[in-house]
Design a protein around this motif. Sequence first.
Motif, mmCIF file in Angstrom:
data_model
loop_
_atom_site.group_PDB
_atom_site.id
_atom_site.type_symbol
_atom_site.label_atom_id
_atom_site.label_comp_id
_atom_site.label_asym_id
_atom_site.label_seq_id
_atom_site.Cartn_x
_atom_site.Cartn_y
_atom_site.Cartn_z
ATOM 1 N N LEU A 245 151.458 50.960 83.071
ATOM 2 C CA LEU A 245 152.689 51.570 82.696
ATOM 3 C C LEU A 245 153.871 51.014 83.417
ATOM 4 C CD1 LEU A 245 153.556 54.353 81.340
ATOM 5 C CD2 LEU A 245 152.816 55.219 83.406
ATOM 6 N N ALA A 246 153.460 50.433 84.519
ATOM 7 C CA ALA A 246 154.400 50.130 85.188
ATOM 8 C C ALA A 246 155.631 49.037 84.754
ATOM 9 C CB ALA A 246 154.020 49.018 86.842
ATOM 10 N N ASP A 247 157.021 49.206 85.021
ATOM 11 C CA ASP A 247 158.058 48.619 84.383
ATOM 12 C C ASP A 247 159.077 48.136 85.399
ATOM 13 O OD1 ASP A 247 160.174 48.062 82.967
ATOM 14 O OD2 ASP A 247 159.713 48.971 81.028
ATOM 15 N N ALA A 248 159.242 47.145 85.836
ATOM 16 C CA ALA A 248 159.994 46.656 86.964
ATOM 17 C C ALA A 248 161.532 46.963 86.617
ATOM 18 C CB ALA A 248 160.120 45.310 87.141
ATOM 19 N N GLU A 249 161.923 46.855 85.267
ATOM 20 C CA GLU A 249 163.355 47.287 84.799
ATOM 21 C C GLU A 249 163.713 48.683 84.674
ATOM 22 O OE1 GLU A 249 165.966 45.108 84.925
ATOM 23 O OE2 GLU A 249 164.566 43.666 85.551
ATOM 24 N N ASN A 250 162.583 49.418 84.126
ATOM 25 C CA ASN A 250 163.023 50.886 83.762
ATOM 26 C C ASN A 250 162.397 51.915 84.637
ATOM 27 O OD1 ASN A 250 164.457 50.415 81.097
ATOM 28 N ND2 ASN A 250 162.596 49.103 80.686
ATOM 29 N N ASP A 251 161.391 51.866 85.363
ATOM 30 C CA ASP A 251 160.982 52.602 86.358
ATOM 31 C C ASP A 251 162.011 53.051 87.230
ATOM 32 O OD1 ASP A 251 158.511 52.417 85.127
ATOM 33 O OD2 ASP A 251 157.429 51.597 86.727
ATOM 34 N N GLY A 252 161.929 54.257 87.848
ATOM 35 C CA GLY A 252 163.071 54.374 88.713
ATOM 36 C C GLY A 252 162.900 56.029 89.491
ATOM 37 N N ILE A 253 164.088 56.672 89.828
ATOM 38 C CA ILE A 253 163.942 57.996 90.600
ATOM 39 C C ILE A 253 164.743 58.918 89.896
ATOM 40 C CG2 ILE A 253 164.889 58.712 92.651
ATOM 41 C CD1 ILE A 253 163.751 56.587 94.078
ATOM 42 N N SER A 254 164.178 60.198 89.856
ATOM 43 C CA SER A 254 164.903 61.487 89.498
ATOM 44 C C SER A 254 164.841 62.318 90.780
ATOM 45 C CB SER A 254 164.000 62.150 88.230
ATOM 46 O OG SER A 254 162.738 62.581 88.873
ATOM 47 N N ILE A 255 165.920 63.071 90.631
ATOM 48 C CA ILE A 255 166.016 64.046 91.672
ATOM 49 C C ILE A 255 166.114 65.370 91.166
ATOM 50 C CG2 ILE A 255 167.971 64.822 93.568
ATOM 51 C CD1 ILE A 255 167.072 61.991 93.961
ATOM 52 N N TRP A 256 165.572 66.220 91.908
ATOM 53 C CA TRP A 256 165.071 67.887 91.681
ATOM 54 C C TRP A 256 165.543 68.785 92.967
ATOM 55 C CZ3 TRP A 256 161.610 68.784 87.185
ATOM 56 C CH2 TRP A 256 161.288 67.588 86.383
ATOM 57 N N VAL A 257 165.967 69.857 92.601
ATOM 58 C CA VAL A 257 166.268 70.653 93.877
ATOM 59 C C VAL A 257 166.102 72.249 93.372
ATOM 60 C CG1 VAL A 257 168.546 69.345 94.219
ATOM 61 C CG2 VAL A 257 168.530 71.364 92.810
ATOM 62 N N GLY A 258 165.969 72.678 94.477
ATOM 63 C CA GLY A 258 165.872 74.257 94.518
ATOM 64 C C GLY A 258 164.489 74.962 94.628
ATOM 65 N N GLY A 259 163.387 74.049 94.784
ATOM 66 C CA GLY A 259 162.028 74.655 95.101
ATOM 67 C C GLY A 259 161.828 75.128 96.451
ATOM 68 N N LYS A 260 161.125 76.124 96.595
ATOM 69 C CA LYS A 260 160.474 76.570 97.750
ATOM 70 C C LYS A 260 158.997 77.076 97.823
ATOM 71 C CE LYS A 260 162.767 80.988 98.069
ATOM 72 N NZ LYS A 260 162.101 82.164 98.897
ATOM 73 N N VAL A 261 158.391 76.997 98.853
ATOM 74 C CA VAL A 261 156.887 77.813 98.961
ATOM 75 C C VAL A 261 157.202 79.255 99.301
ATOM 76 C CG1 VAL A 261 154.838 77.466 99.772
ATOM 77 C CG2 VAL A 261 155.833 75.578 99.236
ATOM 78 N N SER A 262 158.107 79.345 100.401
ATOM 79 C CA SER A 262 158.201 80.456 101.332
ATOM 80 C C SER A 262 158.476 81.747 100.062
ATOM 81 C CB SER A 262 159.523 80.377 102.050
ATOM 82 O OG SER A 262 160.114 81.677 102.093
ATOM 83 N N ASN A 263 157.903 82.905 100.686
ATOM 84 C CA ASN A 263 158.137 84.126 100.020
ATOM 85 C C ASN A 263 158.944 84.871 100.657
ATOM 86 O OD1 ASN A 263 156.763 85.389 98.044
ATOM 87 N ND2 ASN A 263 154.722 85.501 98.944
ATOM 88 N N ALA A 264 159.852 84.701 101.682
ATOM 89 C CA ALA A 264 160.613 85.442 102.283
ATOM 90 C C ALA A 264 161.959 85.617 101.236
ATOM 91 C CB ALA A 264 161.182 84.557 103.519
ATOM 92 N N ARG A 265 162.407 86.800 101.306
ATOM 93 C CA ARG A 265 163.662 87.340 100.706
ATOM 94 C C ARG A 265 163.440 87.281 99.146
ATOM 95 N NH1 ARG A 265 164.869 84.441 104.608
ATOM 96 N NH2 ARG A 265 165.301 82.762 103.236
ATOM 97 N N SER A 266 163.100 86.099 98.643
ATOM 98 C CA SER A 266 163.005 85.843 97.290
ATOM 99 C C SER A 266 161.486 85.196 96.896
ATOM 100 C CB SER A 266 164.033 84.962 96.670
ATOM 101 O OG SER A 266 164.240 83.811 97.459
ATOM 102 N N ALA A 267 161.207 85.304 95.507
ATOM 103 C CA ALA A 267 159.829 84.594 95.239
ATOM 104 C C ALA A 267 159.949 83.243 95.143
ATOM 105 C CB ALA A 267 159.784 84.972 93.683
#
Length: 353
Positions: A245-267
Amino acid sequence: MAKTDIGPPNYKNFLPPVIQKNYGKWKHHEILKPGLLKHVAESGDELYTVRVGSGRLLSTDHIREICEIADKYCDGYLRFTSRHNVEFLLTDKNRVDALIAELKSKNYPVGGTGHSITNIVHTQGWVHCHTPATDASGPVKAVMDELYDYFVTMKLPAHVRIALACCLNMCGAVHCSDIAILGIHRTVPKPDHSRVPNVCEIPTTIASCPTGAIRPDPKTKSVVINEEKCMYCGNCYTVCPALPLADAENDGISIWVGGKVSNARSAPMFSKLVIPYLPNNPPRWPETVAAVKNIVEIYAKQGRKHERMGEWIDRVGWERFFRLTGIEFTDKHIDDFTLAPNTFRTTTQFKWG
Ligand code: HEM
Ligand code: HEM
Ligand code: SF4
Ligand code: SF4
């Protein structure tokens, strides 16, 4: 009778004596300053923890040095955390300052506690694994160099946990981090028809595809992949090594935000996609570094005290998040996967039917 399968030794044999003695009877802890924790037991016993960041891939020389420092100050008691930090555990308050001074003199970054950015947990990357779409240690090193100041201070609104996984298997649990750096493939696997019949089991390979994109080709005794259906997950490659599956030209990185494991204050929250693609650009990964730093800096200004990144975004709204960070919203942000209604409506605590 002789034991044939004894398993790992009981971890309790390796706990520092003060932890064994007060097991389950700890009253509270406080963070005295960045990198220094104090735990107090009901008995009044105290445990001091000095936390330093590690370089994640460590040489044996470096590990020996860490052990020597632990022998000198901590009777040999130290632990490695799941974020690749090293914690020196000691009961003698009077030795804490000398330990920190020695660590600093040897250029160990002391910090990573409380409202800081602690070390980035990462997966195996190009060094080790067979399915990565990006490197692991390289981008993490480049990002942490830029965010160093947030490691040794505690000036952010709340904890910021960053994780990197180099493919969608997500060994590193990036789905529950404030910022996730996730390797993505963008092209279909390329079957090697001369190898598929010899090294792969066709029915299991077909069954491994979550979207039903693989069908057998009786003529070649190999398989054909439907480009329209494939979502580049790499599951088939794990089952059949002749579908690289590896593709030197087209593989790359995506960025995701806003996750958390903690249960404090919000789920607990899952991270959501904000940047669909950044190029692999070793050795210093400038695009990824700039993207992560931008998000951290806007959050540092806008977040309220104790508000995790996901809570801040929930308060101001995703539209505003995209406007504030200057990140472009594109069609790639819309989850059109068949099971999207389920994934949209799922939290770790609650699910609509
Ligand atoms: C009672 C259950 C759990 C305990 C006691 C626990 C404990 C810990 C501890 C001590 C750390 C290390 C913190 C550090 O190195 O600074 C850690 C990190 C981590 N844990 Fe857990 N954990 C639990 C459950 C979970 C679950 C259910 C998940 C994922 C679904 C999870 C995901 C993580 C991740 C991603 C990290 C590294 C991120 C971080 O430091 O915030 N943990 N956990
Ligand atoms: C193909 C699947 C996976 C593989 C091969 C894999 C492998 C590994 C390995 C080798 C480590 C390092 C352990 C160590 O430091 O000794 C690790 C750590 C970790 N894995 Fe996975 N894992 C997989 C899937 C997952 C999944 C699905 C999750 C969460 C839902 C997960 C959560 C974690 C976390 C939080 C750590 C960090 C904890 C630590 O460093 O001790 N892994 N994994
Ligand atoms: S995230 Fe994917 S590529 Fe990276 S180590 Fe895990 S399974 Fe391998
Ligand atoms: S990469 Fe994933 S979606 Fe594509 S053919 Fe392989 S298993 Fe199916």
